[in-house]
Scaffold this motif. Structure first.
Motif, PDB file in Angstrom:
ATOM      1  N   LEU A  28     -14.699   4.210  14.398  1.00 21.64           N
ATOM      2  CA  LEU A  28     -15.756   4.357  15.394  1.00 21.64           C
ATOM      3  C   LEU A  28     -17.049   4.831  14.749  1.00 21.64           C
ATOM      4  O   LEU A  28     -18.115   4.751  15.352  1.00 21.64           O
ATOM      5  N   ALA A  29     -16.939   5.364  13.522  1.00 21.48           N
ATOM      6  CA  ALA A  29     -18.107   5.802  12.753  1.00 21.48           C
ATOM      7  C   ALA A  29     -17.986   5.235  11.347  1.00 21.48           C
ATOM      8  O   ALA A  29     -16.895   4.986  10.844  1.00 21.48           O
ATOM      9  N   ARG A  30     -19.137   5.043  10.724  1.00 19.39           N
ATOM     10  CA  ARG A  30     -19.170   4.510   9.361  1.00 19.39           C
ATOM     11  C   ARG A  30     -18.850   5.613   8.353  1.00 19.39           C
ATOM     12  O   ARG A  30     -18.937   6.796   8.655  1.00 19.39           O
ATOM     13  N   PHE A  36     -22.651   5.076  13.594  1.00 19.87           N
ATOM     14  CA  PHE A  36     -21.436   4.631  14.256  1.00 19.87           C
ATOM     15  C   PHE A  36     -21.242   3.148  14.025  1.00 19.87           C
ATOM     16  O   PHE A  36     -22.160   2.435  13.638  1.00 19.87           O
ATOM     17  N   THR A  37     -20.039   2.679  14.292  1.00 18.23           N
ATOM     18  CA  THR A  37     -19.773   1.245  14.282  1.00 18.23           C
ATOM     19  C   THR A  37     -20.162   0.693  15.649  1.00 18.23           C
ATOM     20  O   THR A  37     -20.454   1.456  16.584  1.00 18.23           O
ATOM     21  N   ASN A  38     -20.143  -0.610  15.791  1.00 16.52           N
ATOM     22  CA  ASN A  38     -20.449  -1.204  17.101  1.00 16.52           C
ATOM     23  C   ASN A  38     -19.520  -0.638  18.167  1.00 16.52           C
ATOM     24  O   ASN A  38     -19.967  -0.292  19.262  1.00 16.52           O
ATOM     25  N   SER A  39     -18.238  -0.527  17.837  1.00 17.04           N
ATOM     26  CA  SER A  39     -17.268   0.022  18.801  1.00 17.04           C
ATOM     27  C   SER A  39     -17.595   1.467  19.143  1.00 17.04           C
ATOM     28  O   SER A  39     -17.460   1.887  20.297  1.00 17.04           O
ATOM     29  N   GLY A  40     -18.022   2.230  18.149  1.00 17.11           N
ATOM     30  CA  GLY A  40     -18.389   3.622  18.385  1.00 17.11           C
ATOM     31  C   GLY A  40     -19.588   3.747  19.302  1.00 17.11           C
ATOM     32  O   GLY A  40     -19.598   4.572  20.226  1.00 17.11           O
ATOM     33  N   TYR A  41     -20.598   2.924  19.036  1.00 16.37           N
ATOM     34  CA  TYR A  41     -21.782   2.953  19.905  1.00 16.37           C
ATOM     35  C   TYR A  41     -21.428   2.522  21.323  1.00 16.37           C
ATOM     36  O   TYR A  41     -21.939   3.087  22.294  1.00 16.37           O
TER      37      TYR A  41
END
Length: 67
Positions: A28-30, A36-41
């Protein structure tokens, strides 16, 4: 409280101190632990929108006329 303003604390929502490591593990985060990743955002956006709606409904129930 001083300004009668709302606050949404992403740090607390994420889990607090060192929770970014769990977000990275869940993808969820890089790995830079800043972005964040797209899913995290998307997750953050969903949580924020839920909090806003819940807060508005709470507010609305407080000002609703009572019979």
């Amino acid at each position: 409280t001083e300004y009668n303003a709302g606050v949404w604390d992403l740090f607390d929502v994420m889990g607090g101190q060192k929770s970014i490591n769990q977000w990275v593990a869940a993808r969820l985060a890089r790995t830079d632990k800043i972005h964040f990743t797209n899913s995290g955002y998307q997750l953050i956006g969903g949580l924020l929108s839920e909090a806003l709606v819940r807060s508005f409904l709470d507010y609305q129930s407080q000002i609703a006329p009572r019979d």
